[in-house]
Design a protein around this motif. Sequence first.
Motif, PDB file in Angstrom:
ATOM      1  N   VAL A 121      35.875  32.626  31.903  1.00  0.00           N
ATOM      2  CA  VAL A 121      37.141  33.528  31.815  1.00  0.00           C
ATOM      3  C   VAL A 121      36.752  34.640  32.268  1.00  0.00           C
ATOM      4  CG1 VAL A 121      37.949  34.274  29.938  1.00  0.00           C
ATOM      5  CG2 VAL A 121      37.775  32.221  30.028  1.00  0.00           C
ATOM      6  N   ARG A 122      34.997  35.224  31.198  1.00  0.00           N
ATOM      7  CA  ARG A 122      35.001  36.663  31.605  1.00  0.00           C
ATOM      8  C   ARG A 122      34.557  37.637  33.694  1.00  0.00           C
ATOM      9  NH1 ARG A 122      30.203  35.795  27.663  1.00  0.00           N
ATOM     10  NH2 ARG A 122      31.684  36.458  25.226  1.00  0.00           N
ATOM     11  N   VAL A 125      38.057  37.897  34.803  1.00  0.00           N
ATOM     12  CA  VAL A 125      38.431  38.951  33.719  1.00  0.00           C
ATOM     13  C   VAL A 125      38.166  40.256  34.832  1.00  0.00           C
ATOM     14  CG1 VAL A 125      39.179  41.193  32.092  1.00  0.00           C
ATOM     15  CG2 VAL A 125      38.847  38.197  31.832  1.00  0.00           C
ATOM     16  N   ASN A 126      37.001  40.400  35.472  1.00  0.00           N
ATOM     17  CA  ASN A 126      35.807  41.267  35.964  1.00  0.00           C
ATOM     18  C   ASN A 126      36.049  41.305  37.596  1.00  0.00           C
ATOM     19  OD1 ASN A 126      35.243  43.166  33.305  1.00  0.00           O
ATOM     20  ND2 ASN A 126      33.988  41.258  33.076  1.00  0.00           N
ATOM     21  N   GLU A 128      38.174  40.351  41.163  1.00  0.00           N
ATOM     22  CA  GLU A 128      39.673  39.583  41.474  1.00  0.00           C
ATOM     23  C   GLU A 128      39.260  38.312  42.642  1.00  0.00           C
ATOM     24  OE1 GLU A 128      43.374  38.156  42.830  1.00  0.00           O
ATOM     25  OE2 GLU A 128      43.015  40.028  40.972  1.00  0.00           O
ATOM     26  N   ALA A 131      38.639  35.688  39.979  1.00  0.00           N
ATOM     27  CA  ALA A 131      40.022  35.530  39.570  1.00  0.00           C
ATOM     28  C   ALA A 131      41.308  34.720  39.690  1.00  0.00           C
ATOM     29  CB  ALA A 131      41.227  36.701  39.555  1.00  0.00           C
ATOM     30  N   ARG A 135      42.586  31.372  39.266  1.00  0.00           N
ATOM     31  CA  ARG A 135      43.505  30.517  39.539  1.00  0.00           C
ATOM     32  C   ARG A 135      44.477  29.498  40.592  1.00  0.00           C
ATOM     33  NH1 ARG A 135      45.009  36.155  40.079  1.00  0.00           N
ATOM     34  NH2 ARG A 135      44.758  36.113  42.451  1.00  0.00           N
ATOM     35  N   MET A 171      41.362  34.553  24.428  1.00  0.00           N
ATOM     36  CA  MET A 171      41.123  34.969  24.088  1.00  0.00           C
ATOM     37  C   MET A 171      41.485  36.428  23.050  1.00  0.00           C
ATOM     38  SD  MET A 171      40.395  36.190  27.751  1.00  0.00           S
ATOM     39  CE  MET A 171      39.954  37.447  27.861  1.00  0.00           C
TER      40      MET A 171
END
Length: 205
Positions: A121-122, A125-126, A128, A131, A135, A171
């Motif tokens: 998750v971290r 989040v940081n 793309e 991410a 996704r 979160m």
Amino acid sequence: MTPATPRRRGRPSRTESADTPAARDRILAAAREEFSERGYDKASVRGIAKAAGVDSALVHHYFGTKEQVFEAAVTLSFGPAMQAPQAVEEGPLDGVGERLTRFVFGVWENPATRTPLLAVVRSAVNNEAAAAVFRRIIATQVLRRIADRLEVPDAELRAELAAAQLVGIAMLRYVIKVEPVASADPEQIIKRVAPVVQAHLTAPS
């Protein structure tokens, strides 16, 4: 003096790389640790290879780019959460909200499964690129399976809204650690959240 033989690109020799299934497992374990400790941006294929005790070329041979190494490590780390669709598939739909909510928080409450999830998750989040990988895995391996079980026209939207509810609370509780959510009794959270998840999945449009 005989000139040194230049190193070849691509797959290293067996003696140089210890090209075995165990080596692949070591690479995955090292990648998960590297991404967990350093995040996606600071982690490197070279660092993963060094931690695994192999040549960098072997990492590329098995997994390709850094993004592909991350995807493999995420899939491994996210493995327990991949079973979430079973909470939807097993049992009647009128109890799916509690089953899914209880399953998700069970994964997060277990330190053995929470630690690698936090790293994933971290990183997502940081960065793309991270991410995008996250996704893609969530969409294809979790949400789509949940949506298929619902058999309603807006199933994908319903599954995503339920996931947003659960991920958002996770979160706040486990990543940002906002009080009083962070220290609340898990059963209290499940009791309050499950009906909302149930409504997202099965309430009339």
